[in-house]
Write an enzyme that holds these catalytic residues in place. Structure first.
Site, PDB file in Angstrom:
ATOM      1  CE1 TYR A 107      -3.319  -2.682  -0.040  1.00 34.78           C
ATOM      2  CE2 TYR A 107      -3.921  -2.124   2.198  1.00 34.78           C
ATOM      3  CZ  TYR A 107      -4.129  -2.874   1.058  1.00 34.78           C
ATOM      4  OH  TYR A 107      -5.141  -3.790   1.021  1.00 34.78           O
ATOM      5  N   PRO A 156     -16.687  -3.578   0.533  1.00 32.14           N
ATOM      6  CG  PRO A 156     -16.949  -2.527   2.602  1.00 32.14           C
ATOM      7  CD  PRO A 156     -15.893  -3.004   1.644  1.00 32.14           C
ATOM      8  CG  LEU A 157     -19.593   0.841   0.629  1.00 28.98           C
ATOM      9  CD1 LEU A 157     -19.549   2.346   0.815  1.00 28.98           C
ATOM     10  CD2 LEU A 157     -20.909   0.274   1.144  1.00 28.98           C
ATOM     11  N   GLY A 197     -17.938   1.729  -4.527  1.00 25.31           N
ATOM     12  CA  GLY A 197     -18.830   2.882  -4.453  1.00 25.31           C
ATOM     13  C   GLY A 197     -20.185   2.646  -5.069  1.00 25.31           C
TER      14      GLY A 197
END
Length: 330
Positions: free
Chosen positions: A53, A217-218, A221
């Site tokens: 990252y 989890p989205l 978006g």
């Protein structure tokens, strides 16, 4: 905040996991520190990161930001269950230099020491394999893990993006060796719009006692009220969500989802997180806030109770594939 055991371990973790992928690339160090402080204040004790990252020339930057936050003291490190990952190439010039990636015993040893230095800590609580390494046998991987556990550098091992059969293979080999405890968690792509993990990954994780940690989890978006924001002129879809919405069928599905939640007076993003918290085997989804407000919204999801009527409606909009083998056979 609610807490649960991480799989079959005695480790207690929050039902939300703080994802740190935005720290560095999109969120500067000061704001990243503020978000981590706010997460602790909200009771979130499970932080997830990865050695790559920061990305590109800045690989490792996210771990450095977490390390500088730990260095502020105030029992920050002691309060956090820290998870990071190994697999991606970390060669300084970005070249695919031999043995600077994947899961050989040599790279695992090198990567752990480098992550510990960047994080400014003497141990990693959950050390995760970021991807399957098809060229390294699990006997070698577990040998490396055993040494690191004995040295006190890591406590548990987890996987990410593993198919169900690899979860089984990894833990069966660990059991035969009689040393490593085996995988204790699986971090997989799982959300309302992407439910293929329900076929084999989650059943395998539950069978072997792994905690399931959903990422995205989205769904980039797509489940965060993207059409409502677009209509209000607040924000237009971008990246993966924008590409998905070019499909008329997907757009209609997302519109039906947002209409359903509007009927129940719920915010789409919070409902999507709350839905994951109802799923069998799920420890907690990873939330990757870029701002403090996004973190507050995620925390509200833990308090939501979704009615049976709403859950049924969500299944109608986003039907899952069903378990194996029924999903593809009978």
């Amino acid at each position: 905040m609610e807490y649960t055991q991480l799989g079959r371990t005695g480790l207690k973790v929050s039902r939300l996991v703080l994802g740190t992928m935005n720290f560095g690339p999109q969120t500067d160090e000061a704001d990243s520190h503020a978000i981590m402080d706010a997460a602790l204040a909200a009771g979130i004790n499970f932080f997830d990161t990865a050695n790559v990252y920061g990305w590109g020339e800045n690989k490792g930057r996210t771990e450095e930001i977490i390390g500088s936050w730990f260095a502020k003291g105030g029992e920050r490190r002691d309060k956090v269950v820290l998870a990071t990952k190994v697999y991606g190439n970390m060669a300084g010039d970005g070249a695919a230099w031999p043995n600077h990636d994947k899961l050989s015993a040599l790279n695992i040893r090198r990567a752990v020491d480098a992550s510990l230095k960047r994080l400014g800590t003497d141990h990693i609580d959950v050390y995760q394999f970021h991807h399957v390494d098809r060229n390294t046998p699990f006997e070698e991987i577990w040998q490396a893990v055993d040494v690191l556990v004995q040295q006190g550098k890591i406590l548990y091992a987890g996987s990410s993006n593993f198919p169900g059969y690899k979860i089984a293979q990894a833990n069966e080999i660990a059991a035969r060796r009689g040393g490593a405890i085996g995988l204790v968690s699986e971090q997989c792509l799982y959300n309302l719009a992407e439910r293929r993990a329900e076929m084999e990954v989650i059943p395998a994780a539950r069978e072997y006692g792994l905690g399931v940690i959903p990422w995205s989890p989205l769904h980039g978006g797509l489940l965060g009220g993207v059409l409502k924001k677009e209509a209000q002129g607040v924000r237009r879809a971008s990246g993966r969500a924008a590409a998905a919405l070019e499909d008329d069928g997907v757009r209609a599905q997302v519109q039906a989802y947002e209409n359903l939640l509007d009927k129940h007076g719920l915010e789409p993003g919070e409902a999507a997180l709350a839905w994951l918290l109802t799923r069998p085997g799920v420890t907690g989804p990873i939330v990757g806030p870029r701002t403090a407000e996004q973190l507050r919204s995620a925390v509200r999801a833990v308090e939501l109770e979704l009615s049976d009527e709403l859950l049924a409606g969500l299944d109608e909009v986003f039907p899952g594939p069903g378990p194996s083998p029924e999903a593809f056979a009978w």
